[in-house]
Structures are given as structure tokens and as C-alpha cells.
Design a protein around this motif. Sequence first.
Motif, short mmCIF file in Angstrom:
data_model
loop_
_atom_site.label_atom_id
_atom_site.label_comp_id
_atom_site.label_asym_id
_atom_site.label_seq_id
_atom_site.Cartn_x
_atom_site.Cartn_y
_atom_site.Cartn_z
N PRO A 28 0.83 -1.22 0.00
CA PRO A 28 0.00 0.00 0.00
C PRO A 28 0.86 1.26 0.00
O PRO A 28 1.82 1.35 0.77
CB PRO A 28 -0.79 -0.10 1.32
N MET A 30 0.84 5.86 -0.92
CA MET A 30 0.10 7.06 -1.32
C MET A 30 0.71 7.67 -2.58
O MET A 30 0.45 8.82 -2.92
CB MET A 30 0.09 8.08 -0.18
N HIS A 34 9.19 6.47 -4.56
CA HIS A 34 10.64 6.66 -4.49
C HIS A 34 11.27 5.30 -4.15
O HIS A 34 10.55 4.28 -4.05
CB HIS A 34 11.00 7.72 -3.46
N GLY A 36 12.27 4.06 -1.47
CA GLY A 36 11.71 3.41 -0.28
C GLY A 36 10.55 2.51 -0.68
O GLY A 36 10.51 1.32 -0.31
N HIS A 37 9.61 3.05 -1.46
CA HIS A 37 8.49 2.24 -1.96
C HIS A 37 9.01 1.08 -2.81
O HIS A 37 8.52 -0.05 -2.71
CB HIS A 37 7.56 3.09 -2.83
N LEU A 40 10.07 -1.99 -1.06
CA LEU A 40 8.93 -2.83 -0.63
C LEU A 40 8.44 -3.70 -1.80
O LEU A 40 8.12 -4.88 -1.64
CB LEU A 40 7.77 -1.94 -0.14
N PHE A 146 5.23 -3.24 4.66
CA PHE A 146 5.19 -1.89 5.21
C PHE A 146 6.61 -1.47 5.60
O PHE A 146 7.41 -2.30 6.07
CB PHE A 146 4.31 -1.86 6.47
N GLY A 147 6.92 -0.18 5.43
CA GLY A 147 8.25 0.31 5.76
C GLY A 147 8.39 0.62 7.25
O GLY A 147 7.46 1.10 7.88
N ASP A 150 7.70 4.28 8.83
CA ASP A 150 6.48 4.61 9.57
C ASP A 150 6.30 3.51 10.62
O ASP A 150 5.41 2.65 10.51
CB ASP A 150 5.29 4.67 8.62
N PRO A 174 13.25 -2.44 5.95
CA PRO A 174 14.13 -1.39 6.48
C PRO A 174 13.98 -0.03 5.79
O PRO A 174 13.54 0.03 4.64
CB PRO A 174 15.54 -1.97 6.26
N ILE A 175 14.40 1.00 6.49
CA ILE A 175 14.31 2.38 5.97
C ILE A 175 15.37 2.61 4.89
O ILE A 175 16.55 2.30 5.09
CB ILE A 175 14.54 3.40 7.11
N ILE A 176 14.94 3.13 3.76
CA ILE A 176 15.87 3.50 2.69
C ILE A 176 16.17 5.00 2.81
O ILE A 176 15.25 5.80 2.98
CB ILE A 176 15.26 3.18 1.30
N LYS A 184 14.20 8.60 2.80
CA LYS A 184 13.43 8.93 1.59
C LYS A 184 11.97 9.09 1.96
O LYS A 184 11.43 8.31 2.75
CB LYS A 184 13.57 7.82 0.55
#
Length: 281
Positions: A28, A30, A34, A36-37, A40, A146-147, A150, A174-176, A184
Motif C-alpha cells: 500500500p 500514497m 521513491h 523506499g516504496h 517494498l 510496510f516500511g 512509519d 528497512p528504511i531506505i 526517503k
Amino acid sequence: MKRIDTILEMKKEIKKVKEQGKSIGFVPTMGFLHQGHESLIKKAKGTCDCVVVSIFVNPTQFGPGEDYEDYPRDLDRDLNICEKDGVDFVFAPSVKEMYPKGYNTFVNVEEITDILCGEKRPGHFRGVATVVTKFFNIIKPDFAFFGEKDYQQLIVIKQMVKDLNMDVNIVGCPIIREKDGLAKSSRNKYLNKEEREAATILYKALQKGKQLIGLKAYSISEIKERLEKYISSEPKAKIDYIEILNADTLEIPKSLDEKLIIALAVKIGKTRLIDNCIIGG
Ligand code: AMP
């Protein structure tokens, strides 16, 4: 890749995929995608036979005066990225499709939403839990990604899935980050040159916090105080919250040896950024 706008069509496609015995991975978002998405999406591709990405700026998770109207949108660009990354379906419904006239049901995860972003953005997680539930019912994923960016959202979704007996595995990723450490985020687009530079204070503060925890010489409140001072040394930064909590329960830790999270929300100019890091465990 197929782009789908209606719930009916999405359900029809999902039925076909299920009949073929394929596993479904769901990401999911929005939109305004980038890396980060994309991380996933890559994880979903590696785990599942069929990958569905939703692109929906969900109005129910924005409070009054927040950036719903201004939130960056570029569906054509997002579709190209999804195509390149081998996504099978992009689900991009309208607001009317998701919340038709007379819509009246919401999902509320209690307690863990009373702190951090939940406290600062009342109603935010009610909107998140509601839209994610709707997506889960439409897409029926085996895995959803999910990242950790958040982090509270990830914990809220895990709680909801457990409490409501939903048949989906939640995978945290993990956070990119940018080269200079900034996480990001679609919202980084709001930052002008000076603000972009100032925004590195979040990552620097997390690194400093990690180091201070490692020293085992200060209490949690002393570390928080030091980090507050450090972030406030950046004139463009205004702290929304800074917390050090148990990373699994989001409760106040009893010792520095627990698995901890340093969670930050900081406004750089008008842009509210969040970031976190996990220590130990
Ligand atoms: P958003 O489009 O901001 O709602 O984010 C969609 C998903 O991407 C959420 O699960 C986010 O946690 C995740 N995400 C956003 N930014 C990052 C990042 N920098 N690294 C990893 N995941 C991220």
C-alpha cells in the motif's frame, strides 16, 4: 501490468489470481513513489507470485490543516516505476470509489495510537487502519509490506491483524535513505535547498542518540534532553516529538538493554518529517 480503478474489477482479477493458486503480495502507498516504496515492491516480488501496489492518497488519515490537498501526486510517473519494477496490478481508486456517499465505518486500534504520531495527529491511525482493512478485504493478500520508516504504523497494523484475526502476514522492511542519511519520503519534495540541508539533523540526531545509548552512561531522560538540545541547535527545526521507547511494545523502557526505538517527528519549516532507529534487541 494492469492499472485498475474500481473495487469490482480489482476483486475480479484477485479471484482469477487465487484460482491459479498464486500467492499475492500487497504494497500500500500514497504514490509519488521513491526508492523506499520500490524496496517494498522488490521484497514483495521476491516473496510472492503476484504483486499488487495501491496508489491512493487517503483523505481519512489527514487531519484538518494537514497537507492532503498539497500532497505530491504523479500517477503517470508512478505507473512507469511500477511497470519497470514488474508489478502485476496497480490499484488506483478514486476517493469516491473508496468512500462513497454514506460511508460510515471506521477501524480504531486503541492505546498504541495514543502516543507519538497518534497523539500529534488525532484520527490519523483510524484513517490508516480503515483504509488498510478495506484494501485487505479487496486484495486478500497473503503478505503485505510496510516500511519501518512509519514504525508506529507498522505496529498498529500488526496489532489490528492480530486482534481482528486477519489472514495476512505483515512484513516490515528497512528504511531506505539518501546518501546523507535523510530518510526517503514523498514529503521531501516540499523542502527548499536550505531546508533540505537542515533536514539532515534528524538522521544526525538518531546517530547521536544511538551513540549515547551505547555509552550506557546516561539515563533515557538525559539522552532525550541532549537530543532535544542538539536538534534545537538547527534554527529551521522544530521538534514535534522525540521519544525513546521499547521497540516491540512502544512502552517506556525499564532498561537501556531492551530493544529500543528512538522515534522523531521534526518540522523543518512547514514540512513535518518522521524518522527512527532501532537499537539492540
Ligand atoms: P507512503 O506512500 O508514504 O504512505 O508509504 C507507503 C509505504 O512505503 C509505507 O509502508 C512506508 O513506511 C513505506 N516507506 C516510505 N518511505 C520509506 C523509506 N524511506 N524506506 C522504506 N519504506 C518506506
